[in-house]
Design an enzyme around this catalytic site. Structure first.
Site, PDB file in Angstrom:
ATOM      1  N   CYS A 102     -20.978  21.738  50.234  1.00  0.00           N
ATOM      2  CA  CYS A 102     -21.716  22.036  50.069  1.00  0.00           C
ATOM      3  C   CYS A 102     -22.918  21.568  49.418  1.00  0.00           C
ATOM      4  O   CYS A 102     -23.897  20.306  48.219  1.00  0.00           O
ATOM      5  CB  CYS A 102     -21.745  22.390  48.473  1.00  0.00           C
ATOM      6  SG  CYS A 102     -23.213  23.716  47.322  1.00  0.00           S
TER       7      CYS A 102
ATOM      8  N   CYS B 230     -25.215  22.283  45.936  1.00  0.00           N
ATOM      9  CA  CYS B 230     -24.170  21.173  44.722  1.00  0.00           C
ATOM     10  C   CYS B 230     -23.759  19.769  44.973  1.00  0.00           C
ATOM     11  O   CYS B 230     -24.118  18.734  43.574  1.00  0.00           O
ATOM     12  CB  CYS B 230     -22.578  21.414  44.654  1.00  0.00           C
ATOM     13  SG  CYS B 230     -22.698  23.230  45.759  1.00  0.00           S
ATOM     14  N   ASP B 231     -23.421  19.117  45.767  1.00  0.00           N
ATOM     15  CA  ASP B 231     -24.312  17.328  45.819  1.00  0.00           C
ATOM     16  C   ASP B 231     -25.333  16.600  46.591  1.00  0.00           C
ATOM     17  O   ASP B 231     -24.636  15.437  46.238  1.00  0.00           O
ATOM     18  CB  ASP B 231     -22.314  17.554  46.616  1.00  0.00           C
ATOM     19  CG  ASP B 231     -21.188  17.950  46.218  1.00  0.00           C
ATOM     20  OD1 ASP B 231     -21.296  18.315  44.855  1.00  0.00           O
ATOM     21  OD2 ASP B 231     -20.425  18.251  47.248  1.00  0.00           O
TER      22      ASP B 231
END
Ligand code: NAP
Length: 302
Positions: A133, A136-137
């Protein structure tokens, strides 16, 4: 006597939430069960620009809007994922860790999860530089060199997103052309810090405690390259979330649920909606449409 619902919706992504809105308006007695956070996979998309009425919005914002829309209409999303189902009788049974739900109809809208590459270092370094992701990261890799694997919309979108914060992005793709929609490809090709490694397969991901290298092999030349990277984002598609179904509904060879055009599975009263089912186009718009169609059929069936 156990309570028997009109409908249980499994999954609160766009398909499940759309179904919930239609079920609410049809005044059905229903629950919607979710495994993770409501909103589904779109929450992991950095930008959505092809959903009608939404010019450009982050996936997270759109997911939140969808959840809020459903909740504002009185839909209660229960965090209680199905572990087992029994569809053999007219009244269907759904078993979770803490509850058993009885229902006349079911919509399976449990979506799909990111597919794994299957190379040695992938699981060992998952969460330590290996990510599924980018939204997200990605922020963890500011000014660093990263790689993205895949050639579809997700991989190309991830490469564009990461190019904004990373010093360099390698896009590693196994063929000599991308599967992603042309407009995304054009945007990515203009970026000076994205380099595509064509015809390349990932042999391994290495690093002691954190990702340090990705080893790729060119399928045409057989040349092996060792790219120094700090993180790697795998964007090679999704697998359907069907484990809890065991053999209760008919699946195709890829384990996607087979439905008729009115979204009924091989079991009467059991429908499938969204990415989980066999279809040509897995998009928000088709998932949302599925949710509406399934509930429309269910109101007739009931
Ligand atoms: P996808 O379209 O199925 O693409 C997967 C990519 O990964 C393909 O390029 C495939 O290569 C590659 N791949 C698959 N298995 C591999 C392996 N084992 N090793 C290396 N490469 C592998 O999946 P996606 O990009 O996740 O997209 C999923 C769905 O969501 C699609 O329908 C997509 O259109 C949709 N989506 C839409 C948007 C949007 O419209 N804005 C955004 C995101 C996602 P090959 O090309 O060689 O098969």
């Amino acid at each position: 006597m156990e309570h028997v619902y009109d409908l249980v919706i499994l999954g609160a992504g766009p398909a499940g939430l759309s179904a919930a809105i239609y079920a609410k308006r049809a005044m059905l007695d229903f629950v919607i069960l979710e495994k993770w956070l409501p909103g589904g996979e779109i929450a992991n998309t950095f930008e959505v620009e092809n959903y009608l009425g939404v010019n450009r919005l982050s996936g997270m914002e759109l997911a939140n809007n969808m959840v809020k829309h459903a909740e504002d209409l009185g839909v209660k999303i229960i965090s209680d994922p199905a572990e087992n189902v029994d569809f053999s009788k007219d009244i269907k049974k759904i078993v979770t860790e803490t509850n058993t739900y009885y229902t006349k109809t079911v919509i399976i809208a449990s979506g799909a999860s990111p597919r794994k590459l299957g190379v040695k270092g992938e699981s060992r370094l998952s969460g330590s530089g290996v990510s599924y992701c980018a939204t997200c990261d990605g922020f963890l890799y500011k000014n660093k060199v990263v790689a993205v694997v895949g050639g579809g919309d997700v991989a190309v979108e991830d490469a564009i997103y990461l190019s904004r914060m990373c010093s360099k992005v390698y896009l590693i793709h196994r063929r000599d052309e991308l599967r992603a929609v042309k407009s995304l490809q054009e945007r990515m090709f203009k970026l000076p810090n994205v380099e595509v490694k064509w015809n390349s397969i990932v042999e391994d991901i290495t690093g002691e405690n954190f990702v340090e290298n990705v080893i790729i092999k060119n399928k045409e030349t057989q040349v092996i390259e060792n790219l120094a990277i700090s993180g790697i984002f795998i964007g090679i598609g999704h697998s359907p979330n069907v484990d809890f179904l065991k053999d209760e509904v008919k699946l195709d060879e890829g384990s996607w649920i087979i439905t008729d055009e009115l979204l009924q599975t091989n079991i009467k009263g059991v429908y499938a909606a969204g990415d989980i089912r066999v279809k040509n186009l897995r998009q928000i718009v088709t998932a949302v449409s599925d949710g509406a169609i399934a509930v429309n059929e269910i109101t007739k069936y009931l």
